[in-house]
Design a protein around this motif. Structure first.
Motif, mmCIF file in Angstrom:
data_model
loop_
_atom_site.group_PDB
_atom_site.id
_atom_site.type_symbol
_atom_site.label_atom_id
_atom_site.label_comp_id
_atom_site.label_asym_id
_atom_site.label_seq_id
_atom_site.Cartn_x
_atom_site.Cartn_y
_atom_site.Cartn_z
ATOM 1 N N ILE A 155 0.868 -1.182 0.000
ATOM 2 C CA ILE A 155 0.000 0.000 0.000
ATOM 3 C C ILE A 155 0.901 1.227 0.000
ATOM 4 O O ILE A 155 1.722 1.402 0.911
ATOM 5 C CB ILE A 155 -0.903 0.014 1.255
ATOM 6 C CG1 ILE A 155 -1.751 -1.259 1.330
ATOM 7 C CG2 ILE A 155 -1.797 1.258 1.253
ATOM 8 C CD1 ILE A 155 -2.483 -1.427 2.660
ATOM 9 N N THR A 156 0.773 2.055 -1.008
ATOM 10 C CA THR A 156 1.625 3.241 -1.096
ATOM 11 C C THR A 156 0.778 4.470 -1.423
ATOM 12 O O THR A 156 -0.272 4.385 -2.063
ATOM 13 C CB THR A 156 2.703 3.087 -2.188
ATOM 14 O OG1 THR A 156 2.074 2.904 -3.460
ATOM 15 C CG2 THR A 156 3.611 1.909 -1.895
ATOM 16 N N SER A 157 1.268 5.599 -0.944
ATOM 17 C CA SER A 157 0.666 6.894 -1.264
ATOM 18 C C SER A 157 1.794 7.917 -1.225
ATOM 19 O O SER A 157 2.418 8.108 -0.175
ATOM 20 C CB SER A 157 -0.419 7.263 -0.241
ATOM 21 O OG SER A 157 -0.960 8.548 -0.536
ATOM 22 N N PRO A 158 2.106 8.558 -2.347
ATOM 23 C CA PRO A 158 3.241 9.485 -2.383
ATOM 24 C C PRO A 158 2.998 10.725 -1.535
ATOM 25 O O PRO A 158 1.848 11.088 -1.252
ATOM 26 C CB PRO A 158 3.357 9.842 -3.870
ATOM 27 C CG PRO A 158 1.973 9.624 -4.421
ATOM 28 C CD PRO A 158 1.416 8.474 -3.655
ATOM 29 N N ALA A 159 4.071 11.367 -1.112
ATOM 30 C CA ALA A 159 3.966 12.607 -0.349
ATOM 31 C C ALA A 159 3.155 13.625 -1.132
ATOM 32 O O ALA A 159 3.219 13.693 -2.361
ATOM 33 C CB ALA A 159 5.359 13.152 -0.039
ATOM 34 N N GLY A 160 2.375 14.397 -0.407
ATOM 35 C CA GLY A 160 1.467 15.350 -1.049
ATOM 36 C C GLY A 160 0.027 14.900 -0.981
ATOM 37 O O GLY A 160 -0.864 15.574 -1.490
ATOM 38 N N ASN A 161 -0.194 13.733 -0.322
ATOM 39 C CA ASN A 161 -1.541 13.189 -0.145
ATOM 40 C C ASN A 161 -1.750 12.804 1.316
ATOM 41 O O ASN A 161 -1.890 11.622 1.657
ATOM 42 C CB ASN A 161 -1.752 11.968 -1.039
ATOM 43 C CG ASN A 161 -1.571 12.273 -2.508
ATOM 44 O OD1 ASN A 161 -2.461 12.820 -3.150
ATOM 45 N ND2 ASN A 161 -0.398 11.941 -3.031
ATOM 46 N N PRO A 162 -1.745 13.782 2.222
ATOM 47 C CA PRO A 162 -1.832 13.472 3.659
ATOM 48 C C PRO A 162 -3.132 12.778 4.031
ATOM 49 O O PRO A 162 -4.174 13.005 3.407
ATOM 50 C CB PRO A 162 -1.726 14.840 4.327
ATOM 51 C CG PRO A 162 -2.129 15.826 3.274
ATOM 52 C CD PRO A 162 -1.692 15.235 1.980
ATOM 53 N N GLN A 163 -3.038 11.931 5.049
ATOM 54 C CA GLN A 163 -4.205 11.208 5.542
ATOM 55 C C GLN A 163 -4.290 11.332 7.053
ATOM 56 O O GLN A 163 -3.284 11.457 7.747
ATOM 57 C CB GLN A 163 -4.120 9.726 5.155
ATOM 58 C CG GLN A 163 -4.237 9.476 3.661
ATOM 59 C CD GLN A 163 -4.678 8.058 3.350
ATOM 60 O OE1 GLN A 163 -5.407 7.426 4.110
ATOM 61 N NE2 GLN A 163 -4.236 7.547 2.216
ATOM 62 N N LEU A 164 -5.520 11.271 7.550
ATOM 63 C CA LEU A 164 -5.768 11.264 8.982
ATOM 64 C C LEU A 164 -5.490 9.877 9.538
ATOM 65 O O LEU A 164 -6.106 8.904 9.110
ATOM 66 C CB LEU A 164 -7.222 11.662 9.260
ATOM 67 C CG LEU A 164 -7.691 11.560 10.710
ATOM 68 C CD1 LEU A 164 -7.009 12.620 11.570
ATOM 69 C CD2 LEU A 164 -9.212 11.710 10.803
ATOM 70 N N LEU A 165 -4.555 9.787 10.489
ATOM 71 C CA LEU A 165 -4.246 8.512 11.117
ATOM 72 C C LEU A 165 -4.987 8.350 12.429
ATOM 73 O O LEU A 165 -5.335 7.243 12.832
ATOM 74 C CB LEU A 165 -2.746 8.396 11.360
ATOM 75 C CG LEU A 165 -2.275 7.079 11.972
ATOM 76 C CD1 LEU A 165 -2.397 5.941 10.956
ATOM 77 C CD2 LEU A 165 -0.828 7.190 12.456
ATOM 78 N N GLY A 166 -5.236 9.461 13.122
ATOM 79 C CA GLY A 166 -5.919 9.391 14.405
ATOM 80 C C GLY A 166 -6.016 10.751 15.053
ATOM 81 O O GLY A 166 -5.672 11.773 14.440
ATOM 82 N N VAL A 167 -6.480 10.760 16.288
ATOM 83 C CA VAL A 167 -6.606 12.004 17.048
ATOM 84 C C VAL A 167 -6.012 11.791 18.434
ATOM 85 O O VAL A 167 -5.887 10.669 18.910
ATOM 86 C CB VAL A 167 -8.074 12.466 17.172
ATOM 87 C CG1 VAL A 167 -8.697 12.691 15.806
ATOM 88 C CG2 VAL A 167 -8.906 11.465 17.972
ATOM 89 N N LEU A 168 -5.627 12.903 19.066
ATOM 90 C CA LEU A 168 -5.231 12.874 20.467
ATOM 91 C C LEU A 168 -6.419 13.354 21.284
ATOM 92 O O LEU A 168 -7.031 14.375 20.967
ATOM 93 C CB LEU A 168 -4.013 13.761 20.722
ATOM 94 C CG LEU A 168 -2.742 13.386 19.954
ATOM 95 C CD1 LEU A 168 -1.573 14.235 20.434
ATOM 96 C CD2 LEU A 168 -2.415 11.902 20.078
ATOM 97 N N VAL A 169 -6.745 12.619 22.329
ATOM 98 C CA VAL A 169 -7.948 12.847 23.118
ATOM 99 C C VAL A 169 -7.566 13.329 24.516
ATOM 100 O O VAL A 169 -6.684 12.757 25.150
ATOM 101 C CB VAL A 169 -8.781 11.550 23.229
ATOM 102 C CG1 VAL A 169 -10.054 11.790 24.023
ATOM 103 C CG2 VAL A 169 -9.101 11.001 21.836
ATOM 104 N N SER A 170 -8.225 14.382 24.978
ATOM 105 C CA SER A 170 -8.015 14.872 26.338
ATOM 106 C C SER A 170 -9.334 14.827 27.101
ATOM 107 O O SER A 170 -10.382 15.186 26.561
ATOM 108 C CB SER A 170 -7.484 16.305 26.327
ATOM 109 O OG SER A 170 -6.183 16.355 25.780
#
Length: 392
Positions: free
Chosen positions: A370-385
């Protein structure tokens, strides 16, 4: 729970732990986004992610139509708080009262203005000396009444943003993301399902998990259960590399901004008002009726936590191998599925620059890239408080 679902729950928990270690994240606040979510083109996309109240789970699948949003919960809370009836300060200020309200929402206003009556009085004197010298006498004891009337201020702010009709902005933009991602560091790691721990009891969610898919189907279809069981029982190895890993903080817009995008939006959030609500459970602060402290901040409340940062990755390169040997007919089924992606990043080939390919060795062992070149950012997760951390 079927055997395939149980296997994917274990594998997802292992992936979570591998990400936390490999990307230097913390199990005390990281929530994994499950599936795939290319970053949207507008700031509004970011704000909707921030505004979604995270459930108590180490993983989640963001749904933009979800009913539990921070801005809606916040509005309900401040509408059910008791304002102070003393309007002596407003009467004293007269036509200058609106100017003062605008000032306390502006970037020029000291950040500690709501920390204490003394801090507010000091800020008022400096402001009045320049912009309203005739109203200097409204300071002293009268500023205390304004400080105590933070509930009215908060409701006025929210009503103004609501009337503007542009939505509820957060203090970070898509331009901030695009600028920061370019200098964000690279990270890489490996995972072996035969040795990687699946214990997530030590996390902020105390082991709670949700949203499981199988290896080959985003919806977790039963037709792929046998293929998933074969792969997971034989063992899966993952090599993951990200060219950029960014932690992007964000908070509800509380002051007028000089940013060219944010300056178009009306501030809507007042932390002092929400802190007052959090700090007192009884009806000296809360009106009778709902929402109450318990329905908001209690064990089953709708506002126990908030997303305070997004984890964005760019330049994705993942190789996943399985030790099992698939038959030629199974290979055909799996190959046909490659066009719509594989766990842990389901993404149709070509979507957001991504590419998913699958190959098999002579003995039938599977390798997925699975590849995606730089310039295509994706959401991996969030930080929760937790609200106790934000408001306590």
């Amino acid at each position: 729970m079927s055997q395939a679902q149980a296997a994917m729950q274990t594998l997802t928990q292992q992936w979570y732990n591998a990400l936390v270690t490999g990307l230097s994240l913390s199990p005390n606040n990281f929530q994994l986004y499950q599936g795939t979510q290319p970053v949207g083109p507008t700031s509004d996309w970011l704000w909707k992610i921030f505004d979604a109240v995270p459930p108590k789970s180490v993983n989640n699948s963001y749904d933009p139509s979800q009913s539990n949003n921070f801005s809606q919960d916040y509005q309900a809370v401040i509408a059910n708080l008791k304002p102070l009836s003393d309007n002596s300060f407003q009467n004293c200020m007269g036509d200058y009262y609106t100017n003062w309200l605008n000032y306390i929402q502006s970037p020029k206003c000291p950040s500690n203005i709501f920390d204490s009556p003394d801090a507010m009085q000091s800020a008022f004197k400096k402001w009045a000396m320049i912009y309203a010298p005739s109203q200097m006498g409204c300071s002293a004891s009268l500023i205390q009444s304004f400080y105590n009337d933070i509930v009215t201020i908060a409701n006025t702010m929210f009503a103004s943003a609501q009337a503007a009709g542009k939505g509820y902005a957060y203090n970070t933009t898509i331009s901030d993301l695009n600028n920061a991602i370019q200098s964000a560091p690279a990270k890489s790691f490996t995972m072996d399902s035969k040795t990687q721990s699946s214990d997530v009891s030590h996390t902020w969610a105390s082991g709670s998990t949700s949203v499981f898919f199988d290896l080959f189907d985003f919806g977790g279809g039963a037709s792929y259960d046998n293929l998933t069981e074969e792969a997971t029982s034989a063992g899966i190895n993952i090599s993951a590399s990200f060219k950029h890993v960014l932690t992007l903080p964000g908070a509800p817009l509380a002051k007028t901004s000089t940013d060219p995008i944010l300056s178009q939006y009306t501030p809507w959030y007042n932390s002092a008002a929400l802190s007052r609500a959090y700090g007192t459970k009884d009806n000296t602060v809360w009106k009778n009726g709902l929402p109450s402290w318990d329905t908001t901040f209690g064990p089953n409340g709708n506002l126990q936590r908030s997303a305070t940062s997004l984890i964005i990755v760019d330049g994705i390169d993942i190789t996943m191998t399985s030790a099992t040997s698939y038959s030629s007919s199974d290979q055909q089924v799996i190959t046909a599925r490659a066009s719509t992606g594989f766990w842990p990043f389901f993404s149709a080939s070509g979507s957001g620059g991504s590419s998913t390919s699958v190959s098999f060795s002579d003995s039938g062992q599977m390798t997925v890239k699975i590849t995606s070149p730089a310039g295509n950012p994706q959401l991996l997760g969030v930080l929760v408080s937790a609200m106790s951390e934000i408001l306590g």
